[in-house]
Design an enzyme around this catalytic site. Structure first.
Site, mmCIF file in Angstrom:
data_model
loop_
_atom_site.group_PDB
_atom_site.id
_atom_site.type_symbol
_atom_site.label_atom_id
_atom_site.label_comp_id
_atom_site.label_asym_id
_atom_site.label_seq_id
_atom_site.Cartn_x
_atom_site.Cartn_y
_atom_site.Cartn_z
ATOM 1 N N GLU A 41 0.850 -1.205 0.000
ATOM 2 C CA GLU A 41 0.000 0.000 0.000
ATOM 3 C C GLU A 41 0.882 1.250 0.000
ATOM 4 O OE1 GLU A 41 -2.525 0.058 3.433
ATOM 5 O OE2 GLU A 41 -3.543 1.918 2.867
ATOM 6 N N LYS A 107 -9.026 3.120 -2.281
ATOM 7 C CA LYS A 107 -9.369 2.440 -1.018
ATOM 8 C C LYS A 107 -10.750 2.909 -0.560
ATOM 9 C CE LYS A 107 -7.162 1.413 3.467
ATOM 10 N NZ LYS A 107 -5.969 1.757 4.311
ATOM 11 N N CYS A 141 -5.620 -3.097 1.716
ATOM 12 C CA CYS A 141 -5.507 -3.295 3.153
ATOM 13 C C CYS A 141 -6.840 -3.473 3.890
ATOM 14 C CB CYS A 141 -4.686 -2.170 3.770
ATOM 15 S SG CYS A 141 -3.993 -2.667 5.362
HETATM 16 N N1 LIG Z 1 -6.975 -3.896 10.780
HETATM 17 C C1 LIG Z 1 -6.930 -2.512 10.598
HETATM 18 C C2 LIG Z 1 -5.631 -2.073 10.043
HETATM 19 C C3 LIG Z 1 -5.764 -1.566 8.637
HETATM 20 C C4 LIG Z 1 -4.504 -0.848 8.204
HETATM 21 C C5 LIG Z 1 -4.708 -0.123 6.891
HETATM 22 O O1 LIG Z 1 -5.769 -0.207 6.260
HETATM 23 O O2 LIG Z 1 -3.751 0.537 6.466
#
Ligand SMILES: [NH3+]CCCCC(=O)O
Length: 267
Positions: A41, A107, A141
């Site tokens: 990411e 995202k 993510c």
């Molecule tokens: N479990 C939550 C962490 C997600 C980290 C992110 O989306 O960058």
């Protein structure tokens, strides 16, 4: 299709260093026969780099990556920040082996203040790109932690979900268990490619993996900078969906608001 994923700590805030690492990784991945390289990411800039992520988003981050893809003849799922019409997005771009951009995902589930301080959420589900006979979806993510996102990609015909990631402590559970569940419940390949090491206030969990449609871990790494490899085969997806026909047996009619409002006459 042989695919690869680059787990790395990267060089936060240093675009040139990250693009140099991308070039070397493309060379190594191609030499191993990979046709696609998936990055982490916000790979090009880094994730927890403060206001710099917006300044860098307004520069041309994609042209050098597109040239790298074309020079090595390998497709990319590339994590990079994006600026358009006054808004900033945490995005992933599908770049083909000739350097053309075939798709983009913004995202759509932002994670906490870290994302929300800088980005606007995307308003679309995962795109599915037809590439070299494989249908490839992209999520980023936190997106993959919502079952609806992966189910939507599977119902749209994806064979693989590529997930550039910046997963930090204490969320090891996601990397260690959830991805296999997402693969199993949708009979779909998942390539989860994470940062490693420390960045700003974060300590990443690494634990990148590529998982088969039957939830077999095809390749994984806990910590360190490493290329992962696996072969994605659409017929394996079809076989898995025969063995576990969740998508065929699914009853979406039960989950509409009107179905919920209907009273059961027998009680
Ligand atoms: N479990 C939550 C962490 C997600 C980290 C992110 O989306 O960058």
């Amino acid at each position: 299709m042989k695919i690869s994923g680059l787990q790395t700590s990267g060089t936060p805030g240093d675009v040139d260093a990250n693009l140099h690492e991308l070039d070397a990784a493309c060379r190594r991945a191609r030499a191993e026969g990979a046709e696609l390289l998936i990055t982490t990411e916000l790979f090009v800039t880094g994730y927890d780099i403060g206001d710099a992520v917006r300044e860098l988003a307004r520069t041309d981050l994609l042209s050098p990556a597109r040239e790298t893809a074309a020079s090595h003849g390998i497709a990319l799922v590339l994590g990079a920040p994006e600026y358009e019409s006054g808004a900033y997005y945490n995005s992933a771009f599908f770049i083909d082996a000739a350097g053309a951009i075939l798709g983009r995902h913004r995202k759509n589930h932002l994670f906490g203040e870290l994302d929300r301080r800088y980005f606007t959420p995307g308003d679309l589900p995962a795109p599915v790109i037809d590439y070299a006979g494989v249908r490839i979806a992209m999520l980023i993510c936190y997106d993959v932690e919502f079952p609806e996102n992966v189910r939507s990609a599977a119902l749209a015909g994806a064979d693989l979900v590529a997930v550039p990631t910046a997963q930090m402590q204490p969320y090891e559970f996601i990397a260690e268990h959830l991805l296999r569940v997402r693969a199993w419940e949708n009979q779909i390949y998942i390539a989860y490619v994470n940062h490693d090491g420390d960045e700003g206030s974060l300590r990443y969990v690494g634990r990148s993996s590529i998982v088969s449609p039957s939830a077999t871990v095809l390749d994984s790494v806990e910590h360190g900078n490493r290329l992962l490899f696996a072969t994605v085969e659409p017929h394996t997806v079809r076989q898995a969906r025969k063995a576990n026909p969740y998508l065929a047996d699914l009853r979406p009619d039960l989950f509409t608001p009107s179905a919920r409002a209907t009273k059961d006459p027998s009680c």
